[in-house]
Design a protein around this motif. Structure first.
Motif, PDB file in Angstrom:
ATOM      1  N   UNK A  25       0.817  -1.220   0.000  1.00 25.34           N
ATOM      2  CA  UNK A  25       0.000   0.000   0.000  1.00 25.34           C
ATOM      3  C   UNK A  25       0.843   1.261   0.000  1.00 25.34           C
ATOM      4  N   UNK A  26       1.872   1.277   0.831  1.00 22.60           N
ATOM      5  CA  UNK A  26       2.691   2.486   0.936  1.00 22.60           C
ATOM      6  C   UNK A  26       3.424   2.794  -0.361  1.00 22.60           C
ATOM      7  N   UNK A  27       3.726   1.738  -1.137  1.00 26.50           N
ATOM      8  CA  UNK A  27       4.445   1.933  -2.393  1.00 26.50           C
ATOM      9  C   UNK A  27       3.504   2.284  -3.548  1.00 26.50           C
ATOM     10  N   UNK A  28       2.189   2.147  -3.318  1.00 21.67           N
ATOM     11  CA  UNK A  28       1.234   2.501  -4.366  1.00 21.67           C
ATOM     12  C   UNK A  28       0.854   1.352  -5.261  1.00 21.67           C
ATOM     13  N   UNK A  29       0.587   0.182  -4.684  1.00 21.77           N
ATOM     14  CA  UNK A  29       0.174  -0.969  -5.477  1.00 21.77           C
ATOM     15  C   UNK A  29      -1.215  -0.795  -6.052  1.00 21.77           C
ATOM     16  N   UNK A  30      -1.465  -1.441  -7.198  1.00 26.59           N
ATOM     17  CA  UNK A  30      -2.767  -1.383  -7.866  1.00 26.59           C
ATOM     18  C   UNK A  30      -3.337  -2.789  -8.012  1.00 26.59           C
ATOM     19  N   UNK A  31      -4.679  -2.867  -8.011  1.00 24.57           N
ATOM     20  CA  UNK A  31      -5.372  -4.136  -8.194  1.00 24.57           C
ATOM     21  C   UNK A  31      -5.676  -4.336  -9.673  1.00 24.57           C
ATOM     22  N   UNK A  32      -5.419  -5.543 -10.174  1.00 22.11           N
ATOM     23  CA  UNK A  32      -5.738  -5.911 -11.546  1.00 22.11           C
ATOM     24  C   UNK A  32      -6.877  -6.923 -11.520  1.00 22.11           C
ATOM     25  N   UNK A  33      -8.012  -6.558 -12.126  1.00 17.02           N
ATOM     26  CA  UNK A  33      -9.146  -7.483 -12.244  1.00 17.02           C
ATOM     27  C   UNK A  33      -9.434  -7.666 -13.731  1.00 17.02           C
ATOM     28  N   UNK A  34     -10.353  -6.844 -14.281  1.00 15.63           N
ATOM     29  CA  UNK A  34     -10.602  -6.924 -15.725  1.00 15.63           C
ATOM     30  C   UNK A  34      -9.490  -6.296 -16.530  1.00 15.63           C
ATOM     31  N   UNK A  35      -8.922  -5.206 -16.010  1.00 14.06           N
ATOM     32  CA  UNK A  35      -7.789  -4.560 -16.671  1.00 14.06           C
ATOM     33  C   UNK A  35      -8.133  -3.708 -17.871  1.00 14.06           C
ATOM     34  N   UNK A  36      -9.436  -3.515 -18.160  1.00  8.96           N
ATOM     35  CA  UNK A  36      -9.810  -2.787 -19.369  1.00  8.96           C
ATOM     36  C   UNK A  36      -9.570  -1.282 -19.262  1.00  8.96           C
ATOM     37  N   UNK A  37      -9.387  -0.789 -18.061  1.00 10.66           N
ATOM     38  CA  UNK A  37      -8.979   0.608 -17.862  1.00 10.66           C
ATOM     39  C   UNK A  37      -7.517   0.698 -17.461  1.00 10.66           C
ATOM     40  N   UNK A  38      -7.085  -0.196 -16.583  1.00  9.13           N
ATOM     41  CA  UNK A  38      -5.728  -0.119 -16.044  1.00  9.13           C
ATOM     42  C   UNK A  38      -4.659  -0.409 -17.098  1.00  9.13           C
ATOM     43  N   UNK A  39      -4.854  -1.455 -17.885  1.00  9.29           N
ATOM     44  CA  UNK A  39      -3.816  -1.840 -18.850  1.00  9.29           C
ATOM     45  C   UNK A  39      -3.544  -0.734 -19.871  1.00  9.29           C
ATOM     46  N   UNK A  40      -4.573  -0.113 -20.475  1.00 11.62           N
ATOM     47  CA  UNK A  40      -4.271   1.015 -21.375  1.00 11.62           C
ATOM     48  C   UNK A  40      -3.541   2.162 -20.681  1.00 11.62           C
ATOM     49  N   UNK A  41      -3.903   2.424 -19.418  1.00 12.66           N
ATOM     50  CA  UNK A  41      -3.226   3.497 -18.689  1.00 12.66           C
ATOM     51  C   UNK A  41      -1.758   3.153 -18.460  1.00 12.66           C
ATOM     52  N   UNK A  42      -1.475   1.879 -18.193  1.00 17.30           N
ATOM     53  CA  UNK A  42      -0.076   1.452 -18.037  1.00 17.30           C
ATOM     54  C   UNK A  42       0.677   1.597 -19.356  1.00 17.30           C
TER      55      UNK A  42
END
Length: 280
Positions: A25-42
């Protein structure tokens, strides 16, 4: 483009997922589920979390529970699965408007809520129904949960009440009152695009209404009305309540006009649906 480097975690149960999230948490971890928003942002380097916690192998998060009170949707329930289940009429209407089938096959209902895009459909559904999101975390050697109502969950554009180390494990959509009607209308430049503006409407048997508007504010804009049949008054009320921005796709004035038109359409359809339900 390629995503920035990150450490990958793949827990197999909720406890392990929460412990991992607590550690990163302190390092800023992210949760990956469907990834349809997160993956493009990455891939576009708009996000660079040092840790990704993939919850797709976590048991127990793919349930869709239907009761007389409403529908509870687990964190791994895909848009398409919830749409096919047809467990909640308003949720089903909204899901049909989300992007394209290939996106709905991977994207998750809860992930869309957490992403909190002000032009997304599902936050409006949760807001108009007065639902909540259940958040879990690992603290002092044990799991704890809290339910955050929709009115408090969406805190800004792309911002929600999820705290570092927390996992959104489910969302609850209250059932429609018997004899109530609901509708969702939006306008997008192309089918599957985010809406320029949209209105989700709920009409109760006593003639009252509740609207949630998207694309015209930093969070879903909820408007309560005493008379669902006063369409002109409804249009004026939503225009007064919304605060859209100018952008490349539409002016603020156009969006404000559009949301009033959509409010009238959604209320008209919701009222008809409620009347049919009452006659059945």
């Amino acid at each position: 483009m390629k995503p920035p480097p990150f450490t990958y975690h793949a827990p197999r149960d909720v406890g392990a997922a929460l412990r991992t999230l607590a550690e990163v948490a302190a390092a800023g971890g992210k949760v990956l589920a469907g990834g349809q928003s997160l993956i493009p942002m990455l891939n576009m380097r708009l996000a660079a979390p040092p840790h990704l916690v993939d919850i797709n192998r976590v048991a127990g998060l793919d349930g869709l529970e239907v009761t007389a009170e409403g529908v509870r949707v687990g964190a791994l329930v895909r848009h398409s699965d919830a749409e096919r289940a047809g467990a909640h009429p308003l949720l089903t209407k909204a899901l049909r408007l989300v992007a394209h089938p290939v996106i709905r096959n991977r994207g998750t209902v809860v992930g869309s809520l957490v992403h909190a895009d002000p032009a997304a459909e599902l936050p409006a559904v949760l807001a108009v129904l007065g639902g909540h999101v259940r958040l879990a975390r690992w603290s002092d050697g044990a799991e704890s949960v809290r339910d955050v109502p929709a009115a408090e969950f969406f805190t800004g554009p792309m911002e929600s009440a999820v705290r570092p180390g927390e996992l959104a494990v489910s969302a609850f959509f209250p059932a429609l009152e018997e004899g109530a009607g609901a509708a969702f209308h939006e306008v997008a430049r192309r089918h599957g695009d985010y809406a320029l503006a949209g209105v989700c409407a709920l009409v109760t048997p006593d003639g009252r209404a509740r609207l949630a508007c998207i694309g015209v504010g930093p969070v879903p804009v909820v408007v309560d009305l005493d008379d669902a049949h006063d369409l002109a008054g409804a249009a004026a009320a939503v225009r007064a309540a919304t605060d859209p921005d100018d952008d490349l796709h539409a002016t603020a004035a156009y969006r404000r006009h559009l949301v009033g038109v959509l409010a009238e359409r959604a209320l008209r359809e919701a009222a008809r649906e409620g009347a049919r339900a009452g006659d059945a």
